[in-house]
Design an enzyme around this catalytic site. Sequence first.
Site, PDB file in Angstrom:
ATOM      1  N   GLU A 267      -0.643  12.210  -3.681  1.00 51.46           N
ATOM      2  CA  GLU A 267      -1.048  11.043  -4.464  1.00 51.46           C
ATOM      3  C   GLU A 267      -2.376  11.384  -5.119  1.00 51.46           C
ATOM      4  OE1 GLU A 267       0.840   8.666  -5.036  1.00 51.46           O
ATOM      5  OE2 GLU A 267       2.295   8.626  -3.401  1.00 51.46           O
ATOM      6  N   CYS A 301      -7.090   4.829  -7.794  1.00 59.31           N
ATOM      7  CA  CYS A 301      -6.221   5.728  -8.551  1.00 59.31           C
ATOM      8  C   CYS A 301      -5.420   4.945  -9.582  1.00 59.31           C
ATOM      9  CB  CYS A 301      -5.296   6.502  -7.613  1.00 59.31           C
ATOM     10  SG  CYS A 301      -4.379   5.463  -6.471  1.00 59.31           S
TER      11      CYS A 301
END
Length: 514
Positions: A267, A301
Site C-alpha cells: 500500500e 495516502c
Amino acid sequence: MAIKISTSFLDKLQIKPISSGACTGTQWLKTSGEVLDSYSPADGKIIGQIRLASASDYEKIISTAEEAFVQWRQIPAPRRGDLVRQIGDELRRNKESLGALVSYEMGKSLQEGLGEVQEMIDICDFAVGLSRQLYGLTMHSERPDHRMYEQWHPLGIVGVISAFNFPVAVWSWNAMIALVCGDVIVWKPSSKVMLCAIATHQIIAPVLKNNNVPEGVLNLIGGSSKTVGDVMLEDKRIPLISATGSTKVGIRVAEKVGQRLGRTILELGGNNAIIISENANLDLAIRAVTFGAVGTAGQRCTTTRRLIINEKVYDAVKKRLTTIYNQLAIGNPLNANNHVGPLIDKSAVKDFLEAIEQVKEQGGKILVGGKVKQGKEYANGCYVEPCIAEVPENLPIVKHETFAPLLYLMKYKTLDEALRLHNDVPQGLSSAIFTENMREVEQFLSTSGSDCGIANVNIGTSGAEIGGAFGGEKETGGGRESGSDSWKTYMRRQTNTINFGQSLPLAQGIKFQI
C-alpha cells in the site's frame, strides 16, 4: 488564550517513561537495543522512550511466532473470530484514550484519532463474520466418479510493516483478518509512532490472557531497518509481508521479498484527484475537497492532491476554496476547535516548502497558504498553512506525491481531457468525480475512466470504508487489504480432487496402460 490540553490518557494507557519495544502477546521482552525517544509533533515534547529490539530479540519473536502458528492454525475459525470479537470490545472500552494518543503522537485531529480507533473496531466486527465464511468453490470434474473443489489454509507468519500516518488502523486491517484466517502476526510499526503500537498491545493483552492464546500469535517488534526491517524482508519464515509506505519503500520491499519468492501486500503512494464537473453539486464537492485535502494535514495516502475542474465552474470553486482555507483553524490536534494539526516532523515541513518552490519554478502559482506557522503555539516548527496552487497541467512536481497539505488546481474543457489529466500520474490509489450527469458517472467508472483502485462518485477520495477491498494500481503497489475477499491473500489456496470410483481415468482422456 491558549487552551490547556490534558494528557491523562497516557496514564490510562499505562504508557511508562521507558517501554520495551518487543512483545509476544502478553509477555514483554527485556529488549537490549538502542533507546528511541517518541516526540509529539503537537508540542515537541517527549511522550516516552522505547528500548528497541536487538537481533537476538528479533529471533526470539520469530521463533515464538513459529511455535504459536502450529497451535493457532488448529483452532476452529469461528473460535478465532470470537477472540477478535473480544479484541473489538476492548478497543471500544479504550477508544477515547487510544484515539487521543493517536492524535497526540501522530498529529492528526482528535476526531480523526477517534475515527482511526473506530476503524479498528469496525474491522474486528467484519472479521468476526468472516470467520464463518472462509469458503472455497466446488467444480465439476471431467472424470466420472470424481469430485473437485478448492479450500483455503492458513499461511503462517504475516509481517505487518505500518506507516506513521495510521499508527494503529492499518495494523488492524491486516491483523484481524489474518487472525481469523489462522495466521500469526509480527508487527513492525513506524518508529515515529511506536507508543501507539505499544498501547494497542497493552489493551489487547488481557483478552489474549483470558483466552489462553499461545504466546506468539500477536507480536510486536520495534527496531531499526538493519536490525528488524531488512531482516523481516529477507526472512523465509515469513511468507507474507504487508507494507504501507512510500513508493520508494515499496520498491525495496518488493525486491527483497521477491528475491526469496515471498508474497507482498503493498500500500504505497497516492496522487489522488477529484474531477469537478460543470454538473456537480458544488456544496458537496467543496466539503469533500476540504476534508480530503487538509485532513491529517495532507498525510493520508488517500489525501486529495489534485483538483481537475471544468472551466465553467473553475473560478467559483477557486474562490470558495481560498475563502475556506483562510478560515482554517490550525493548532494542537487535541483541541477539538482546530481543523488542522502538525506535520509529523521538520523533515516533512522541509519537503512541503521545497515542493512549493518547485511549483513556482515550474510555472505554477500559489493562491493561498504554503508558509510555516509562527508563534508560541507553533514553536516546534511542525505546523504549516495548507496550500492551494494553480497549475496549467500535471507539472513534474504535480506527478510527485508531496506528503503534506498541498492541493493543485487545473482546468479542463471536456471529460476526455479531464480523464487524461487524471490518469497521467504514476500513482493510482483513489479518485472521485462530482457530477449529477449519469453519462459522466458511467464514463468515469468505465474501462476508459479512472485507472485507480478506488473510484468514487459524489464523495471524496479519503475515508474508505472497511467493507471494500482497499488498495491501488501502478506505483501504489497493487495490494488489497481490509474488506471484500482480501482475506484470500492471507491464506494458501489448495485444489483437491477425490476419486470415489473403482477405476482410474486420466484427465484430458489420456490412455496409459501398464
